[in-house]
Design a protein around this motif. Structure first.
Motif, short mmCIF file in Angstrom:
data_model
loop_
_atom_site.label_atom_id
_atom_site.label_comp_id
_atom_site.label_asym_id
_atom_site.label_seq_id
_atom_site.Cartn_x
_atom_site.Cartn_y
_atom_site.Cartn_z
N LEU A 1 0.87 -1.18 0.00
CA LEU A 1 0.00 0.00 0.00
C LEU A 1 0.91 1.23 0.00
O LEU A 1 1.78 1.37 0.86
N VAL A 2 0.74 2.10 -0.99
CA VAL A 2 1.60 3.28 -1.12
C VAL A 2 0.78 4.52 -0.75
O VAL A 2 -0.27 4.79 -1.34
N VAL A 3 1.23 5.25 0.23
CA VAL A 3 0.60 6.50 0.66
C VAL A 3 1.41 7.66 0.09
O VAL A 3 2.60 7.81 0.39
N CYS A 4 0.76 8.42 -0.78
CA CYS A 4 1.45 9.53 -1.45
C CYS A 4 1.05 10.87 -0.82
O CYS A 4 -0.14 11.10 -0.51
N SER A 5 2.02 11.72 -0.60
CA SER A 5 1.77 13.06 -0.05
C SER A 5 2.58 14.08 -0.83
O SER A 5 3.40 13.72 -1.69
N GLU A 6 2.36 15.36 -0.49
CA GLU A 6 3.09 16.41 -1.21
C GLU A 6 4.57 16.41 -0.87
O GLU A 6 5.38 17.05 -1.54
N TRP A 7 4.97 15.69 0.17
CA TRP A 7 6.39 15.60 0.53
C TRP A 7 7.04 14.27 0.09
O TRP A 7 8.21 14.06 0.31
N GLY A 8 6.27 13.41 -0.51
CA GLY A 8 6.80 12.12 -0.96
C GLY A 8 5.79 11.00 -0.72
O GLY A 8 4.59 11.26 -0.55
N SER A 9 6.28 9.79 -0.76
CA SER A 9 5.39 8.62 -0.60
C SER A 9 5.93 7.69 0.48
O SER A 9 7.15 7.64 0.73
N ILE A 10 5.03 6.95 1.08
CA ILE A 10 5.37 5.95 2.09
C ILE A 10 4.80 4.61 1.65
O ILE A 10 3.63 4.52 1.29
N GLU A 11 5.63 3.59 1.65
CA GLU A 11 5.20 2.25 1.24
C GLU A 11 4.91 1.40 2.47
O GLU A 11 5.76 1.25 3.35
N VAL A 12 3.70 0.87 2.51
CA VAL A 12 3.29 0.02 3.62
C VAL A 12 3.16 -1.42 3.09
O VAL A 12 2.28 -1.70 2.27
N PRO A 13 4.02 -2.35 3.51
CA PRO A 13 3.91 -3.74 3.02
C PRO A 13 2.72 -4.45 3.64
O PRO A 13 2.38 -4.23 4.82
N LEU A 14 2.08 -5.27 2.83
CA LEU A 14 0.96 -6.08 3.28
C LEU A 14 1.30 -7.55 3.06
O LEU A 14 1.91 -7.92 2.06
N GLY A 15 0.87 -8.38 3.97
CA GLY A 15 1.13 -9.81 3.82
C GLY A 15 0.09 -10.65 4.53
O GLY A 15 -0.41 -10.25 5.58
N ALA A 16 -0.25 -11.75 3.92
CA ALA A 16 -1.14 -12.73 4.55
C ALA A 16 -0.46 -14.08 4.39
O ALA A 16 -0.42 -14.66 3.30
N THR A 17 0.14 -14.56 5.44
CA THR A 17 0.94 -15.77 5.37
C THR A 17 0.54 -16.74 6.46
O THR A 17 -0.12 -16.39 7.44
N ARG A 18 0.94 -17.96 6.25
CA ARG A 18 0.78 -18.98 7.28
C ARG A 18 2.08 -19.77 7.32
O ARG A 18 2.93 -19.65 6.43
N ARG A 19 2.21 -20.58 8.31
CA ARG A 19 3.43 -21.39 8.44
C ARG A 19 3.46 -22.42 7.31
O ARG A 19 2.52 -23.20 7.13
N ARG A 20 4.52 -22.40 6.58
CA ARG A 20 4.66 -23.27 5.40
C ARG A 20 4.92 -24.71 5.83
O ARG A 20 5.71 -24.96 6.74
N PRO A 21 4.28 -25.69 5.18
CA PRO A 21 4.60 -27.09 5.49
C PRO A 21 6.00 -27.44 5.01
O PRO A 21 6.42 -26.98 3.93
N LEU A 22 6.71 -28.20 5.79
CA LEU A 22 8.05 -28.68 5.42
C LEU A 22 8.00 -30.21 5.41
O LEU A 22 8.08 -30.85 6.46
N LEU A 23 7.81 -30.75 4.22
CA LEU A 23 7.65 -32.20 4.08
C LEU A 23 8.99 -32.85 3.77
O LEU A 23 9.76 -32.35 2.93
N ARG A 24 9.23 -33.95 4.45
CA ARG A 24 10.47 -34.71 4.22
C ARG A 24 10.12 -36.03 3.55
O ARG A 24 9.39 -36.85 4.10
N LEU A 25 10.65 -36.21 2.35
CA LEU A 25 10.48 -37.45 1.61
C LEU A 25 11.65 -37.59 0.66
O LEU A 25 12.24 -36.59 0.23
N PRO A 26 12.03 -38.81 0.32
CA PRO A 26 13.19 -39.00 -0.56
C PRO A 26 12.88 -38.55 -1.98
O PRO A 26 11.78 -38.77 -2.48
N PRO A 27 13.84 -37.89 -2.65
CA PRO A 27 13.60 -37.48 -4.03
C PRO A 27 13.56 -38.66 -5.00
O PRO A 27 13.00 -38.55 -6.10
N ARG A 28 14.13 -39.78 -4.59
CA ARG A 28 14.14 -40.98 -5.42
C ARG A 28 13.93 -42.18 -4.51
O ARG A 28 14.62 -42.32 -3.50
N PHE A 29 12.98 -43.03 -4.88
CA PHE A 29 12.64 -44.16 -4.01
C PHE A 29 12.74 -45.46 -4.79
O PHE A 29 12.14 -45.62 -5.85
N ARG A 30 13.52 -46.40 -4.24
CA ARG A 30 13.67 -47.73 -4.86
C ARG A 30 12.58 -48.66 -4.33
O ARG A 30 12.48 -48.86 -3.12
#
Length: 296
Positions: free
Chosen positions: A38-67
């Motif tokens: 979100l960018v707030v613009c004024s006569e003296w410049g602009s201010i950038e406000v970051p927005l985020g909607a995140t959750r904890r990412r799954p970290l799955l462990r499995l072999p890349p190749r399975f015999r």
């Protein structure tokens, strides 16, 4: 984007010492992480406000190749692969495509088929520190190595790939020695008779029998009820466990002869049944104990 300010506050004046507030509405189209600004613009410049909607990412462990291990052609082998989650909660689905999460699934969606490989389950959820075991069944139809790739789709948009590898082999036993004398290697012919050894994942409905040998193990003359023992050595050159059972049969009657042959109890072999481990050698004792005078 994520930034959807109310129309009445899109622009205006802010007096000294005063403040303005914006309401941001978040309407996600998927469960992946989202980022905007979100960018707030004024006569003296602009201010950038970051927005985020995140959750904890799954970290799955499995072999890349399975015999999946070796399996007999026409048979099957079943193995399990463990998937563990050390991250956030996630729902997962298996497919044979990196882009289509439904490709390769059976009609009911309960099995994933990738070439000669079948995988279950196809849908599952993993909470933090949970794990699930996938059952992989390998059914080779050819005597050669096989490979296939399955893809794991997570509800946050992550896609992981696993290469499945297996080798199809044909069961075979080789006679290597008679007594201590080397024997020219020759494969024993498989049989699929109804009375063969019971089927197993490693050796499906297959027993090995000697067929096509022109030479014989010859015993010297013995007195009645005396015993002579000779040894033969067989090898299993494959990666399969092979069930075996020894059987005796009378030789075909030759034309012009009157002898019907003697009872088969003249000969015994030990061990009579068992399982040949993969890539192993085993020695067998052949015993001759004539119950009567004559040719056996």
């Amino acid at each position: 984007g994520l930034a959807q300010p109310l129309p009445v506050l899109q622009q205006g004046m802010v007096a000294p010492g005063m403040a303005v507030s914006y309401a941001v509405r978040f309407s996600p189209e998927s469960l992946r992480n989202h980022h905007d600004r979100l960018v707030v613009c004024s006569e003296w410049g602009s201010i950038e406000v970051p927005l985020g909607a995140t959750r904890r990412r799954p970290l799955l462990r499995l072999p890349p190749r399975f015999r999946c291990g070796p399996a007999a052609v026409g048979g099957y082998s079943t193995t399990a692969v463990k998937i563990s989650n050390s991250g956030g909660a996630s729902k997962c689905r298996l497919s044979s495509s990196p882009t289509d999460p439904t490709e390769g699934l059976s009609a009911g969606g309960e099995e994933l088929r990738v070439g000669p490989f079948t995988v279950t389950p196809t849908n599952f959820g993993l909470e933090p520190k949970q794990s699930v075991a996938l059952e992989i069944t390998f059914r080779p139809q050819e005597n050669k190595p096989c490979e296939g790739t399955m893809f794991l789709h997570c509800d946050n948009g992550d896609v992981l790939s696993v290469v499945l590898h297996g080798e199809g082999e044909r069961a075979s036993l080789v006679l290597t020695h008679v007594e201590d004398n080397p024997w020219p290697p020759a494969p024993l012919l498989p049989s699929t008779d109804d009375d063969a050894c019971p089927a197993s994942p490693c050796s499906p409905n297959t027993t090995t029998r000697g067929g096509g040998y022109s030479a014989a193990v010859t015993f010297p003359a013995k007195t009645v009820e005396a015993t002579e023992v000779k040894a033969v050595t067989l090898a299993n050159p494959t990666c399969l466990a092979v069930k075996y059972r020894w059987e005796f049969s009378l030789p075909p009657r030759q034309a012009g002869t009157e002898e019907e042959g003697q009872p088969l109890s003249s000969f015994t072999v030990s061990p009579e049944t068992g399982v040949f481990p993969p890539n192993s050698v085993q020695r067998f004792a052949l015993s001759f104990s004539p119950p009567t005078v004559g040719t056996h």
